[in-house]
Design an enzyme around this catalytic site. Sequence first.
Site, PDB file in Angstrom:
ATOM      1  N   ASP A 239       4.332  -2.511  -5.342  1.00 55.81           N
ATOM      2  CA  ASP A 239       3.595  -1.576  -4.490  1.00 55.81           C
ATOM      3  C   ASP A 239       4.388  -0.304  -4.203  1.00 55.81           C
ATOM      4  OD1 ASP A 239       1.392  -3.207  -4.368  1.00 55.81           O
ATOM      5  OD2 ASP A 239       1.919  -4.117  -2.452  1.00 55.81           O
TER       6      ASP A 239
ATOM      7  N   LYS B 227      -0.227  -5.900   6.379  1.00 59.84           N
ATOM      8  CA  LYS B 227      -1.471  -6.407   5.799  1.00 59.84           C
ATOM      9  C   LYS B 227      -1.281  -7.821   5.275  1.00 59.84           C
ATOM     10  CE  LYS B 227      -2.640  -5.553   1.543  1.00 59.84           C
ATOM     11  NZ  LYS B 227      -3.102  -4.969   0.259  1.00 59.84           N
TER      12      LYS B 227
END
Length: 426
Positions: A309, A21
């Site tokens: 994350d 991403k």
Amino acid sequence: MKLIVEKTERLEGEITIPSSKSHTIRAVIIASLAEGASKIIKALKSEDTTAVVNACSALGAKIDTSNDDVWIIEGFGHKPKNPQTTLDMANSGTSSRLITGIVAALCDSEVELDGDESLRTRPFQPLLNSFNDLGAEALSINNDGCCPVQIKGRMTGGSTKITGITSQYVSSLLLACPLLEKDSQINVIEPNEIPYIRLTLKWLDEQGIRYEASDDFTQFIVYGNQRYKAFEKRIPADWSSAAFPIIGAAITDSNVLIKGLEISDVQGDKAIIEYLQKMQADISIEEAGIRIKGRPLQGIALDLNNTPDALPALAVLGCFADGATSLENVEHARIKETDRITIMKRELSRLNADISESEDGLVIHKSELKANDVEGHHDHRIVMALSLAGLIANGKTKITTAEAIEVTYPDYVESMKSLGAKMEVS
């Protein structure tokens, strides 16, 4: 939607991880800023990347994503058009912060950016202050430091100081400042998530953009009057997404091959290999990919400042590991799509986890998890992490807002089911 997960004794087989991403968003923005046509090979098509594609299209880029293998982007160069409506950045913090920099650098007219309810909770004010320091007029419309935001006027260059609590602030300025009339000096206070800053700098290096950076990334000089150029690039696989099947295999009696990852890539979440090795996991790098075999693990202390994350998935891993697992120095995990520290403590507690929360992380002791209904909080990484908990919890775990997975890993459930995971969306 709900994701229903049943205890799964074993995962076996191989899967390929979707594209990054972070790389895809930067690729779309840089291609849109270039003059001429760029080819982005194996881009990630997800809700977050769709948000940046839509924004760049509204600014005048001609983007063809009809071929999943190759996206073609004809850039607008230094001359974006005035968008006719508010730029809707959906749930994408990365896209929204990076695009605001481009708008503040190039757009003459007044432009507004907004997003969903979650994005409206994520702080923008430090970045808006920097835009103002550099000559633009930027404000939070509701005067709360969050979206919706309004940008008018253009940055010209100069000097600014900004907090490094999120690397997205720094990356936004690094991408935008080469476009300005004058040189810019960016002073960063306590930079976090340094691998993401390195990722942005790698793109600048490939573009031949001239800048100077201090060794500790607390100061940058970015030279003005530069241009981006058209390119052709293959997007590497996403290490942040890979963390979930990797950890899923580590906490079950498994033998799984994860394909598509590049060890040499600058993505910070490749540290998941190092973390698991320290916890005595059976994980190895083979020519075909990363192989993980399940076996008992040992809890340790992990500094997650560079890899926030990874916190949700590692919190689940802590439930499986002997002793205590401490996730530390990651207070900035509180300003993601949710406060991931508080949310993981709350939801894993519902599954009988022995878990406590500190100001900057979590401490998890080995726990016998018991299935329950839990909330995904519209956060893709929370939903996927709780699905891993469901693999080792006795019974059937039901997770709300499963649609959030579409943000980064649309094929996650099917990938895990192909390995033998007992998961269904309803």
